[in-house]
Design a protein around this motif. Structure first.
Motif, PDB file in Angstrom:
ATOM      1  N   SER A   2     -53.429 -12.847   1.477  1.00 55.12           N
ATOM      2  CA  SER A   2     -52.232 -13.598   1.083  1.00 55.12           C
ATOM      3  C   SER A   2     -52.172 -13.909  -0.402  1.00 55.12           C
ATOM      4  N   GLY A   3     -53.245 -13.658  -1.133  1.00 55.76           N
ATOM      5  CA  GLY A   3     -53.280 -14.001  -2.551  1.00 55.76           C
ATOM      6  C   GLY A   3     -53.945 -15.347  -2.762  1.00 55.76           C
ATOM      7  N   TYR A   4     -54.214 -15.667  -4.035  1.00 52.50           N
ATOM      8  CA  TYR A   4     -54.890 -16.914  -4.348  1.00 52.50           C
ATOM      9  C   TYR A   4     -53.995 -18.108  -4.014  1.00 52.50           C
ATOM     10  N   GLU A   5     -54.631 -19.275  -3.847  1.00 51.96           N
ATOM     11  CA  GLU A   5     -53.919 -20.506  -3.579  1.00 51.96           C
ATOM     12  C   GLU A   5     -54.377 -21.564  -4.566  1.00 51.96           C
ATOM     13  N   ILE A   6     -53.526 -22.578  -4.751  1.00 50.13           N
ATOM     14  CA  ILE A   6     -53.917 -23.744  -5.550  1.00 50.13           C
ATOM     15  C   ILE A   6     -54.227 -24.869  -4.572  1.00 50.13           C
ATOM     16  N   GLU A   7     -55.460 -25.379  -4.633  1.00 48.80           N
ATOM     17  CA  GLU A   7     -55.893 -26.441  -3.738  1.00 48.80           C
ATOM     18  C   GLU A   7     -55.773 -27.789  -4.451  1.00 48.80           C
ATOM     19  N   PHE A   8     -55.473 -28.796  -3.665  1.00 51.73           N
ATOM     20  CA  PHE A   8     -55.298 -30.155  -4.182  1.00 51.73           C
ATOM     21  C   PHE A   8     -56.256 -31.093  -3.467  1.00 51.73           C
ATOM     22  N   MET A   9     -56.848 -32.036  -4.226  1.00 54.79           N
ATOM     23  CA  MET A   9     -57.666 -33.072  -3.623  1.00 54.79           C
ATOM     24  C   MET A   9     -57.305 -34.402  -4.261  1.00 54.79           C
TER      25      MET A   9
END
Length: 875
Positions: free
Chosen positions: A124-131
């Motif tokens: 699916s391609g890279y993702e941006i993760e949030f914490m």
């Protein structure tokens, strides 16, 4: 026809046209759309990253724990080193995301030794993760909104599990600890390191303890860094210790908790991470003064009887000595007395062999002679503190010539120093030498009227009339000159003047003449030689000698003189054999040269054997131990298949790692079977019991284990599984391997069938709740070749687990599932199952009666969901 004129029909029309209704509806829809768009409009935030690799406008999502919170709308170059990524965050998520303390990073596929994550991003391609910030719930309503953020280069050091049990460790060697390093308790992983941070020149580690193990860690716990691979090479030989394959790859920390009811550890308090378990023990500081410290230094161990009791911590030079600061573990405090002597242990190389061989490889070490006394912490090396004791015994020796004896010569008993020479002078008539000596107080009880002294250094070899005699007790005595004592406790009368004999042979003849004994005749074949004065031994103790020999044409007779105190060992079962002066034995442990008593080095000696269970007619002396044994204590093992690797006189019979016999003959019988004759050394009765099973100990090398490696280099050996039967038997059936031996003491065989072969093979483990309960004994086709049959050996202590409705599952290797929608899933059970294959047994909660060996189980290919929750109480 007249024209007919109709009157017009007048209709009333509505003032509003339906043509205008459509624009109104369109306007209403547009208005609602604008309203909805405005009402649900998200919040734009900007995150600055070092690189936008893998990110796409309108495609790359912003996610939190798998939930999509927004999407990348625009990517701009801020400067040549940075990129700005604009993200439209959903309105309902904005209050969590656009807050101070939020962290963002680009999620990429990660493969480590402990886990595999992000494999779905390959599709699916890279993702941006949030914490979010860890205190987000407390500060949710705070006015600290923010839209500009700096992205992280990698995933944050840790994500807090709500209510999780976190502890802080302080490490001296931070380079040996990494994130995700496991924490072990009794070899089970109960947690992992989740962060590593440098503060004020100290390395602080945050560790997370899994919830179900929280009760195992408290304020009494100790934390020690594992030695995943520990190699030693010393007096005990070569040792390689690997705690586990898992910890060998990634390391680990071992937790020990002496008090399970102590308080829990607070996250603010930190505990030390020790590099070795030695750091945990209480110590007592001591100091030792040495004459010189050659070969020792800081970290030199202090050993007592092979046990490490302490270590040197510092070395300093004093005016007439060298001072060593050290410590001794408190549990060995009792060794620290005013009568204990410390000294440096070093190798002694002589023709006798090498003493303290471990120091050749590991270096010298400090040890001590312990004696009871008062506690003290300051000591002197025995070479530094040795002084004449007023209780020492002064004696005088008279010799015809001095030989190699000097004033520096020592006096020995059984190669232990018991005294020294104090003065040498000529007698008044100048015909002899007077040697004044001092016997140390602790050894003066050895001296009495019958004591015999001889010069150990006068002559190495004396040849007279081709009768060679040897005077040898070590290279040190030959080089330095020394005197030896032959002690005799038969007299309690004291004496202070003795003759010094010039050789051991002279002294030995005097000793023999003082003994009382009896004579017996023993026959021997003329194929080997016996000589007069040849010693007779039993259990390495000299019990007599050859008094005379009467030679005849075929058989001769030896007249043996046996000392009276050993008469009780002579009976009708007694046999004698001539022992070779040199025995050579080769194995993986090295090549062993065993030399008999020095006095019989050239001619050999005679040994008494008491292992026979059969009474003999008269006494017999055999040419060798093997010839003696081959006349009685022999069993036969018959093999159907080949016995490649078995070698006569080289292959051994091994029981519990001990050499108990050897192969003396291999032959082919009339019915084309192989007959192997084995000579038993001791306890013949137990190895000739009905029901004993013998097998070949062939080498086995695999990724998981190495067995019987010596048989791959040297001869193949035999193994035995003993039976408790009381009946005797001398002929046995041989098996190709231990897996072919089915003994009731090992376990029970159950048959598991499959439509085709699996990755699990012979010796693959069988698990129940991930605990090994057995192994696969054999894999074969059924008689009609329609299926594969696995003979599964379940150990006795676990056979009650196997019920008629138990299921066997194949857990060999790892299984990979691939889906465009759900991502990629990798499943595996254990490292062992990947390397070697294996089976898993599951017994349902409503279990049936115990299964018998006639029951056939169908092998299932995939474990059921939630199998780990199936946990019946089996009685």
């Amino acid at each position: 026809m007249e024209n007919e004129i109709n009157e017009p029909i007048i209709e009333k029309k509505s003032s509003i046209s339906f043509v205008w209704l459509l624009p109104i509806i369109i306007l209403a829809v547009l208005g609602w759309t604008v309203y909805e768009s405005y009402n649900k409009k998200g919040t734009n935030i900007t995150v600055t990253f070092n690189s936008a690799e893998g990110l796409k406008e309108g495609i790359t999502p912003l996610k939190y724990r798998g939930l999509e919170l927004g999407k990348v709308t625009k990517i701009d170059i801020k400067d040549l080193d940075k990129v700005e990524v604009n993200i439209l965050v959903k309105k309902e998520a904005a209050k969590y995301v656009a807050k101070k303390g939020s962290n963002f990073w680009i999620k990429k596929p990660t493969i480590t030794l402990t886990k595999i994550t992000g494999l779905n991003t390959l599709i699916s391609g890279y993702e941006i993760e949030f914490m979010p910030d860890k205190d987000i719930e407390k500060n949710l309503n705070a006015n600290d909104g923010k839209t500009d953020f700096k992205g992280l280069n990698s995933q944050p050091e840790y994500q807090y599990v709500k209510g999780g049990y976190y502890i802080t460790l302080l490490a001296k060697n931070g380079d040996k600890v990494n994130n995700e390093m496991p924490l072990f308790y009794n070899s089970f992983q109960i947690g992992e390191i989740v962060s590593k941070e440098l503060k004020n020149s100290n390395v602080y580690l945050k560790a997370y303890i899994y919830k179900k193990y929280e009760n195992l860690v408290n304020e009494s716990s100790n934390f020690v860094l594992n030695d995943a691979l520990h190699v030693t090479f010393g007096a005990g030989g070569f040792s390689l210790k690997v705690s586990s394959l898992y910890s060998a790859l990634i390391g680990g920390i071992t937790i020990s908790t002496p008090l399970l009811d102590a308080k829990k550890i607070t996250e603010e308090k930190h505990y030390h991470l020790y590099t070795t378990s030695d750091n945990l023990e209480e110590k007592i500081a001591i100091d030792i003064s040495f004459l010189n410290a050659e070969g020792i230094g800081v970290d030199t161990p202090i050993l007592y009887k092979g046990i490490n009791i302490g270590k040197i911590t510092n070395i300093s030079l004093k005016k007439n000595s060298v001072k060593a600061d050290a410590y001794v573990f408190k549990k060995y405090k009792y060794l620290l007395t005013n009568n204990s002597d410390f000294f440096i242990n070093e190798p002694e190389i002589s023709l006798d062999g090498i003493k303290n061989i471990g120091t050749v490889f590991t270096g010298k070490y400090v040890t001590l002679n312990y004696k009871k006394g008062d506690f003290q912490t300051s000591f002197k090396d025995k070479n530094l503190s040795q002084k004449n004791n007023v209780n020492d015994l002064e004696i005088t020796l008279k010799a015809n010539s001095l030989g190699s004896v000097t004033k520096k010569s020592k006096i020995y008993f059984k190669n232990i120093e018991i005294g020294k020479i104090t003065e040498i002078s000529l007698a008044k008539d100048f015909k002899s030498v007077i040697i004044k000596t001092l016997i140390y107080d602790r050894y003066k009880k050895l001296i009495n009227k019958n004591s015999i002294f001889y010069d150990m250094s006068s002559k190495l070899i004396d040849i007279k009339n081709l009768n060679m005699s040897i005077n040898y007790s070590g290279i040190d005595s030959l080089l330095k000159g020394s005197i030896a004592l032959i002690a005799d406790k038969s007299s309690k009368k004291s004496k202070k003047s003795f003759k010094l004999y010039k050789s051991y042979q002279e002294a030995y003849k005097i000793k023999k003449l003082r003994n009382e004994g009896f004579l017996l005749n023993a026959a021997f074949e003329n194929s080997f030689t016996l000589k007069k004065d040849m010693p007779v031994f039993y259990e390495n103790q000299e019990i007599g000698f050859v008094n005379d020999i009467k030679f005849e044409e075929y058989y001769s007779k030896a007249n043996l003189f046996i000392y009276n105190k050993f008469k009780k060992y002579i009976d009708k079962k007694s046999r004698f054999y001539k022992k070779s002066p040199l025995k050579i034995d080769a194995s993986l442990n090295g090549i062993l040269f065993e030399i008999g008593d020095i006095s019989s080095l050239l001619n050999g000696s005679i040994y008494l054997d008491k292992t026979s269970i059969k009474k003999l007619q008269g006494y017999q002396i055999y040419e060798s131990y093997d010839k003696m044994k081959s006349n009685s204590d022999v069993i036969s093992i018959v093999f159907d298949n080949d016995v490649e690797g078995l070698i006569e006189q080289s292959s051994k019979l091994i029981y519990k790692g001990i050499d108990v016999g050897k192969v003396i003959d291999i032959s082919l019988s009339k019915n084309q079977k192989i007959v192997v004759k084995v000579q038993i050394y001791k306890d013949f009765k137990s190895f000739a019991k009905q029901g004993n099973q013998y097998y070949l100990k062939k080498s086995k090398i695999s990724l998981q284990e190495v067995k019987n490696l010596s048989s791959a280099i040297f001869a193949v050996n035999l193994g035995v599984v003993k039976n408790s039967s009381k009946k005797m038997q001398r002929s046995f059936k041989g098996y190709d391997s231990i897996s072919k031996v089915r003994d009731s003491s090992i376990g029970k065989i159950y048959k598991v069938v499959s439509s085709h072969a699996t990755s699990a093979g012979v010796d693959s483990p069988i698990y129940y709740k991930n605990v090994q309960i057995g192994k696969i004994n054999s894999v074969d086709l059924s008689s009609d070749a329609s299926k594969v049959v696995l003979d599964c050996l379940i150990y006795d202590k676990y056979t009650h687990i196997i019920r008629k409705n138990s299921n066997f599952y194949d857990i060999s290797g790892f299984k990979l599932k691939f889906s465009l929608f759900s991502g990629t899933e990798v499943k595996t059970n254990t490292i062992t199952s990947i390397l070697k294959g294996g089976l898993m047994v599951i017994t349902p909660k409503k279990y049936e009666e115990k299964a018998d060996s006639k029951k056939e189980f169908i092998l299932k290919k995939e474990l059921m969901d939630d199998w780990e929750k199936i946990s019946p109480i089996i009685k």
